[in-house]
Design a protein around this motif. Structure first.
Motif, mmCIF file in Angstrom:
data_model
loop_
_atom_site.group_PDB
_atom_site.id
_atom_site.type_symbol
_atom_site.label_atom_id
_atom_site.label_comp_id
_atom_site.label_asym_id
_atom_site.label_seq_id
_atom_site.Cartn_x
_atom_site.Cartn_y
_atom_site.Cartn_z
ATOM 1 N N LEU A 1 -19.431 -12.908 -9.420
ATOM 2 C CA LEU A 1 -18.298 -13.650 -8.862
ATOM 3 C C LEU A 1 -17.144 -13.702 -9.856
ATOM 4 N N ILE A 2 -17.458 -13.907 -11.139
ATOM 5 C CA ILE A 2 -16.410 -13.931 -12.167
ATOM 6 C C ILE A 2 -15.731 -12.573 -12.262
ATOM 7 N N ILE A 3 -16.514 -11.502 -12.228
ATOM 8 C CA ILE A 3 -15.936 -10.153 -12.281
ATOM 9 C C ILE A 3 -15.046 -9.901 -11.071
ATOM 10 N N ALA A 4 -15.489 -10.310 -9.865
ATOM 11 C CA ALA A 4 -14.671 -10.123 -8.657
ATOM 12 C C ALA A 4 -13.369 -10.919 -8.742
ATOM 13 N N VAL A 5 -13.426 -12.138 -9.276
ATOM 14 C CA VAL A 5 -12.209 -12.956 -9.439
ATOM 15 C C VAL A 5 -11.272 -12.309 -10.442
ATOM 16 N N LEU A 6 -11.827 -11.775 -11.531
ATOM 17 C CA LEU A 6 -10.983 -11.097 -12.525
ATOM 18 C C LEU A 6 -10.301 -9.865 -11.934
ATOM 19 N N ILE A 7 -11.033 -9.080 -11.153
ATOM 20 C CA ILE A 7 -10.442 -7.891 -10.508
ATOM 21 C C ILE A 7 -9.341 -8.326 -9.539
ATOM 22 N N GLY A 8 -9.622 -9.368 -8.747
ATOM 23 C CA GLY A 8 -8.600 -9.865 -7.807
ATOM 24 C C GLY A 8 -7.374 -10.407 -8.528
ATOM 25 N N GLY A 9 -7.589 -11.155 -9.611
ATOM 26 C CA GLY A 9 -6.460 -11.690 -10.385
ATOM 27 C C GLY A 9 -5.655 -10.584 -11.029
ATOM 28 N N LEU A 10 -6.328 -9.598 -11.589
ATOM 29 C CA LEU A 10 -5.637 -8.456 -12.201
ATOM 30 C C LEU A 10 -4.832 -7.697 -11.161
ATOM 31 N N ALA A 11 -5.406 -7.518 -9.956
ATOM 32 C CA ALA A 11 -4.679 -6.807 -8.894
ATOM 33 C C ALA A 11 -3.482 -7.628 -8.432
ATOM 34 N N ALA A 12 -3.597 -8.952 -8.347
ATOM 35 C CA ALA A 12 -2.478 -9.792 -7.906
ATOM 36 C C ALA A 12 -1.367 -9.805 -8.944
ATOM 37 N N LEU A 13 -1.740 -9.868 -10.220
ATOM 38 C CA LEU A 13 -0.716 -9.894 -11.273
ATOM 39 C C LEU A 13 0.002 -8.558 -11.409
ATOM 40 N N ASN A 14 -0.680 -7.487 -11.094
ATOM 41 C CA ASN A 14 -0.088 -6.144 -11.252
ATOM 42 C C ASN A 14 0.110 -5.455 -9.907
ATOM 43 N N TRP A 15 0.386 -6.210 -8.863
ATOM 44 C CA TRP A 15 0.537 -5.629 -7.530
ATOM 45 C C TRP A 15 1.673 -4.624 -7.469
ATOM 46 N N GLU A 16 2.759 -4.864 -8.151
ATOM 47 C CA GLU A 16 3.907 -3.940 -8.107
ATOM 48 C C GLU A 16 3.513 -2.598 -8.691
ATOM 49 N N VAL A 17 2.740 -2.616 -9.788
ATOM 50 C CA VAL A 17 2.319 -1.358 -10.409
ATOM 51 C C VAL A 17 1.287 -0.662 -9.526
ATOM 52 N N LEU A 18 0.380 -1.456 -8.926
ATOM 53 C CA LEU A 18 -0.650 -0.860 -8.075
ATOM 54 C C LEU A 18 -0.068 -0.249 -6.804
ATOM 55 N N SER A 19 0.994 -0.822 -6.291
ATOM 56 C CA SER A 19 1.556 -0.330 -5.033
ATOM 57 C C SER A 19 2.645 0.718 -5.231
ATOM 58 N N THR A 20 2.875 1.149 -6.439
ATOM 59 C CA THR A 20 3.868 2.204 -6.696
ATOM 60 C C THR A 20 3.305 3.528 -6.210
ATOM 61 N N PRO A 21 4.033 4.221 -5.301
ATOM 62 C CA PRO A 21 3.535 5.502 -4.797
ATOM 63 C C PRO A 21 3.572 6.579 -5.880
ATOM 64 N N SER A 22 2.580 7.454 -5.795
ATOM 65 C CA SER A 22 2.521 8.585 -6.732
ATOM 66 C C SER A 22 1.812 9.736 -6.036
ATOM 67 N N GLU A 23 1.828 10.867 -6.709
ATOM 68 C CA GLU A 23 1.144 12.050 -6.187
ATOM 69 C C GLU A 23 -0.344 11.915 -6.506
ATOM 70 N N VAL A 24 -1.193 11.952 -5.459
ATOM 71 C CA VAL A 24 -2.636 11.822 -5.636
ATOM 72 C C VAL A 24 -3.284 13.119 -5.179
ATOM 73 N N ASN A 25 -4.062 13.741 -6.068
ATOM 74 C CA ASN A 25 -4.746 14.995 -5.770
ATOM 75 C C ASN A 25 -6.135 14.643 -5.234
ATOM 76 N N LEU A 26 -6.444 15.077 -3.998
ATOM 77 C CA LEU A 26 -7.744 14.815 -3.368
ATOM 78 C C LEU A 26 -8.688 16.008 -3.469
ATOM 79 N N GLY A 27 -8.349 16.983 -4.200
ATOM 80 C CA GLY A 27 -9.182 18.164 -4.359
ATOM 81 C C GLY A 27 -8.685 19.302 -3.498
ATOM 82 N N LEU A 28 -8.645 19.142 -2.192
ATOM 83 C CA LEU A 28 -8.169 20.185 -1.285
ATOM 84 C C LEU A 28 -6.688 20.042 -0.988
#
Length: 154
Positions: free
Chosen positions: A7-34
């Motif tokens: 539960l602590i790890i899940a809260v930390l991941i959620g808090g980190l994602a909320a604090l860095n939402w702008e960086v996480l939602s920045t579009p970029s080129e993602v290579n999926l293999g094919l």
């Protein structure tokens, strides 16, 4: 303890994602293999992490359910075995009672036969004693009749 840690790890991941939402939602080129797509890499990684958590929870719940079913089945088997053991014990007690009753009856009949034999023997001895006493008395009476009475010397 493990649940609290997860539960602590899940809260930390959620808090980190909320604090860095702008960086996480920045579009970029993602290579999926094919192919290559234009999407926010952080949101994709977060979505994959959530999907992994959901799959893990489903696995844990199914495992816990199967363990509970196995425990219930085991409990039913133990109850059935306990009932069989109780019945076998009751059967042994019944059999023991029958054996003791038969031994008691046999001992009682042997005792009664022995008492009857002793009574017969005692009656025979008493009859012999009576006959012997009667014979002695008869001999004494015969002696008294055949002996002369003492003379008076006055």
């Amino acid at each position: 303890m493990r649940s609290i840690l997860l539960l602590i790890i899940a809260v930390l991941i959620g808090g980190l994602a909320a604090l860095n939402w702008e960086v996480l939602s920045t579009p970029s080129e993602v290579n999926l293999g094919l192919t290559t797509i234009h999407a926010p890499l952080g949101v994709l990684m977060l979505a994959l992490t959530v999907l992994l958590c959901v799959i893990f929870l489903a696995y844990v719940l199914s495992l816990q359910g199967s363990v509970m079913l196995e425990a219930r089945r085991h409990n039913k088997e133990m109850t059935a075995q306990r009932e069989l053991a109780d019945k076998a014990e009751a059967s042994r007690f019944t059999e023991l009672r029958q054996v003791l009753e038969s031994q008691h009856a046999a001992g009682q009949s042997v005792l009664l036969a022995r008492l009857t034999e002793l009574e017969t023997h005692l009656v025979a001895r008493a009859q012999e004693s009576d006959n012997s006493n009667a014979a002695y008395l008869g001999q004494i009476e015969d002696r008294m009749r055949h002996t002369e009475p003492p003379r008076n010397t006055f």
